[in-house]
Scaffold this motif. Structure first.
Motif: not given
Length: 799
Positions: A304-312, A322-331
């Motif tokens: 789910r994190t991979r999906i969220a970062y890929g669709r940012s 909500r998905h914390a994709i603003t961070l420099p590294a995925p959480k």
């Protein structure tokens, strides 16, 4: 429970959950899992056995003792499986992985006299010995052949099974010789072999005795993700729309789905992620911009994190938080366990109802209009990271139902479109997770209970604190509001009565002046009184006020300014020596007005400003002139040209508070002067047509061209213009609302308001399905003027 013990005991591995052990046990016994659950008489608390599903019961002493007696396990071993923190997939996934009575087969292996029990698993589709796909059905009868009646091992990798077991016959029940069957065609055996090896490693790792509990959990998560991806591929091949939740079923696990699924799951290249294309293709149209569509919600945190970062790039500011994709590294997103306490609930219980004042300024909030709604909106944003709750009403209800969800989205979009990009949202995300990891020294919930409905300070106590020139009794209510803010860290604009302030008006301005011009001795006396209130309520060991340290955010380039790094001497000098009002001080020093107010809260004035005049007088003067005559220590006379006032008020539509600030007199004195000279005062409703001084940035209305000048009349004008400029760069109102994070109906209403104050249509209307067309010529002029004179930029879909 069954009458006697089972034939053998299967010891659980350290940290293994009941569900994984139970399904493994059933496979080793050669019975379906649901049959084993029924034989063990395990409770069915949710009544799902009849539907082929099951969830674990509560670990009562009776259940644990009976389960141990039937399986030969100790009480500690059984209780350990109930207490394991590992996450297990849905029961349907385990069922799809379980051995079946039928079997796939390799014709060449059967010809050599060997059969593998692993062929009974749907997850086995390739023969490594002969580099061919396993056959699914007998060519003679078209049915899957029955497997030999032996007890299988669910998890491949057992050395005794590598060579396969000997078989004496190769015929199907229909009489057809399976060894003479042609294997299915395979376009790329190397890719299929790699995919089967990937699956085998996962199956081995789920119950590998040499693996740590974390490694076994990772293998189980990956196998669950593999099955979910294969299910989506199968649904896509079948032409399904994907509107319903995808459930992993056994028929979906075959070579043409597992091979590409393994390739997608094991993708580590820097090239475009094929998973994102699959998600986009399988997402219903109404969820095309959703970070993780509901059909992928059962995926592991990694997936789910991979999906969220890929669709940012197609996500709103709210979803980015909500998905914390603003961070420099995925959480990694947490597991979506039914019994998990949502992080928004835990954070809300430890926080005030608005973000701390200095943090608001650092995040780039600087105008008076924004200050009234930004603090609560930013606090709501702190609850979003990794929360599964809906913004409205669930998360907002945790703070205050008076907060508007559209306002929260609006402020987050504004932050996202600052020149610093996503820095502001990254700071909010880092601050949210830091709050999870650190203790907060104030129990804000208890403080709110103390302050709600309480008087906090009475007239007699305030009169003993206040200087006679402060007005004493008439300002006791302001002292109470100050104490409420101090004790709770809360927003007065959503506070309960009697502390609540309106977002505009003389009462609000009076309170802001009260706080900004407070002296050190008055501040110290109020703080001492607040400490006594806490002591009397037995609230000890807490600081009077607190805010998180800036080290909780990694950035050093704040979107806004930092009040802690400002020397208060220049502000004190401008107020005490140069006698400038707070708004003029901010303009003179190049700070936002909220920055100046924050500094004054931390560093009050050492002494009162010039004495407050007991009497103000305005007399007519020569044309276009304003002068002041001091006739005593506490009396001033202002000389104002009535024609100048009439022009400013009636021609340029300036508000009386704005003009009073320029003259330096009180609003009440100016209102009396206007009445004396027959200048009609606008009613409360008409006053909403004043030029918005917050939007003009202190500039005179004459400096703005038409139609922009008319568009600046009213309240919230900058927001309307920002939304209009964005709408001008979007193909439809719905898409503009999506980019802005607001409701399309609100956007329609603001466009109608803007056209009303301008007096002409700004956008062409057409009948039919697309009623909104391109800008009219006047609409184009307004769009260019808003960008040129106010620096407004459109919010593009990529944000």
């Amino acid at each position: 429970m069954r009458a006697g013990p089972l034939p053998f005991t299967l010891d659980p591995l350290p940290g293994e959950a009941l569900e994984t052990w139970l399904h493994t046990y059933a496979a080793r016994l050669g019975v379906p899992t649901l049959r084993l659950i029924q034989d063990l008489s395990l409770p069915d608390p949710h009544g799902e056995l009849q539907r082929g599903r099951w969830r674990r019961p509560d670990p009562t002493d009776h259940t644990i003792a009976a389960l141990g007696a039937a399986t030969g396990l100790t009480t500690e071993a059984v209780r350990g499986m109930f207490d394991a923190e590992s996450h297990v997939p849905q029961h349907t996934a385990f069922t799809a992985w379980a051995p079946r009575l039928a079997s796939r087969f390799c014709p060449a292996c059967l010809a050599d006299g060997h059969w593998s029990p692993n062929w009974r698993l749907r997850l086995q589709f390739f023969c490594h010995n002969h580099d061919v796909l396993l056959a699914d059905r007998c060519p003679g009868c078209g049915q899957p052949p029955s497997a030999p009646p032996i007890r299988p091992d669910l998890w491949p990798g057992n050395t005794s099974l590598l060579a396969g077991l000997s078989v004496t016959g190769t015929s199907c029940g229909c009489g057809h010789d399976l060894a003479a069957t042609d294997p299915p065609s395979c376009s790329d055996p190397d890719i299929a072999a790699t995919a089967q090896g990937f699956v085998d490693d996962l199956l081995t790792g789920i119950r590998g005795s040499d693996r740590t509990p974390a490694a076994r959990q990772d293998a189980l998560d990956a196998l669950s993700d593999l099955s979910l991806i294969a299910a989506h591929i199968a649904a896509d091949l079948a032409g399904k729309t994907g509107k319903q939740q995808v459930v992993v079923t056994a028929p979906m696990l075959r070579a043409d789905t597992l091979t590409p699924a393994a390739t997608i799951l094991d993708h580590h290249d820097a090239t475009a992620d094929p998973l994102i294309d699959l998600v986009a293709a399988r997402a219903p149209s109404r969820l095309v911009h959703k970070a993780v569509p509901h059909t992928w919600a059962s995926g592991s945190p990694t997936l789910r994190t991979r999906i969220a970062y890929g669709r940012s790039r197609s996500m709103t500011a709210i979803d980015q938080l909500r998905h914390a994709i603003t961070l420099p590294a995925p959480k990694l997103l947490p597991h979506r366990a039914a019994d998990r306490v949502d992080p928004a609930i835990e954070r809300a219980a430890r926080l005030p109802d608005q973000i701390w004042v200095n943090w608001a300024v650092r995040l780039g909030q600087g105008t008076t209009r924004q200050a009234t709604t930004f603090g609560p909106a930013a606090l709501v944003a702190l609850l979003l990271p990794h929360s599964d709750l809906q913004l409205k009403p669930q998360i907002i209800a945790l703070v205050n139902p008076a907060i508007d969800a559209a306002t929260v989205a609006h402020h987050m979009v504004r932050l996202l479109n600052l020149p610093t990009g996503t820095t502001a949202l990254r700071i909010l995300t880092e601050l949210a997770f830091a709050i999870d990891d650190h203790d907060t020294p104030i129990d804000y919930t208890r403080r709110r209970r103390l302050a709600t409905g309480a008087e906090l300070i009475d007239d007699e106590t305030w009169n003993s604190i206040a200087h006679p020139r402060l007005g004493r009794g008439q300002l006791t209510v302001n002292a109470r509001r100050y104490l409420y803010e101090l004790l709770t860290g809360g927003s007065l604009y959503i506070a309960p009565p009697p502390h609540r302030l309106t977002r505009r008006g003389a009462i609000r301005d009076q309170y802001r002046t009260f706080v900004a011009l407070m002296t050190t001795d008055v501040r110290d006396a109020l703080h001492a009184h607040a400490r006594r209130l806490l002591d009397s309520a037995r609230i000890t060991g807490e600081p009077l006020a607190w805010e998180p340290p800036t080290s909780w955010a990694t950035t050093r380039n704040w979107p806004g300014t930092d009040p802690d790094q400002t020397d208060p001497a220049a502000i004190h000098d401008a107020i005490l020596e140069r006698r400038l009002p707070v708004q003029a001080v901010a303009a003179d020093l190049g700070f936002s007005i909220e920055h100046v107010r924050a500094v004054l809260r931390r560093h009050p004035l050492p002494r009162p400003p010039h004495p407050i005049p007991a009497q103000h007088t305005i007399l007519p003067s020569t044309p276009s002139a304003i002068s002041v005559t001091t006739t005593g220590a506490d009396k001033k006379t202002f000389h104002v040209d009535p024609d100048w006032l009439r022009e400013e008020y009636l021609t340029w539509w300036r508000g009386l508070p704005d003009i009073a600030d320029e003259i330096g007199c009180s609003l009440f004195t100016l209102r009396a002067f206007a009445h004396t000279h027959d200048i009609p005062i606008r009613t409360r409703t008409d006053s909403h047509s004043n030029i918005d001084r917050d939007a003009t940035g202190g500039r005179h209305p004459s400096q703005f061209p038409q139609p922009l000048r008319d568009a600046l009349r009213g309240t919230s004008t900058r927001q309307r213009l920002e939304r209009f400029v964005t709408l001008a760069h979007q193909p439809s109102i719905n898409q503009a609302a999506q980019a802005l994070g607001c409701n399309p109906a609100n956007l329609h209403a603001q466009l109608a308001t803007l056209e009303h104050v301008v007096g002409v249509p700004l956008i062409h209307r057409y009948p039919g399905a697309r009623p909104v067309g391109p800008l009219t010529p006047l609409g184009q002029d307004l769009c260019h003027q808003a960008q040129e004179h106010l620096g407004i930029s459109p919010i593009l879909p990529t944000t």
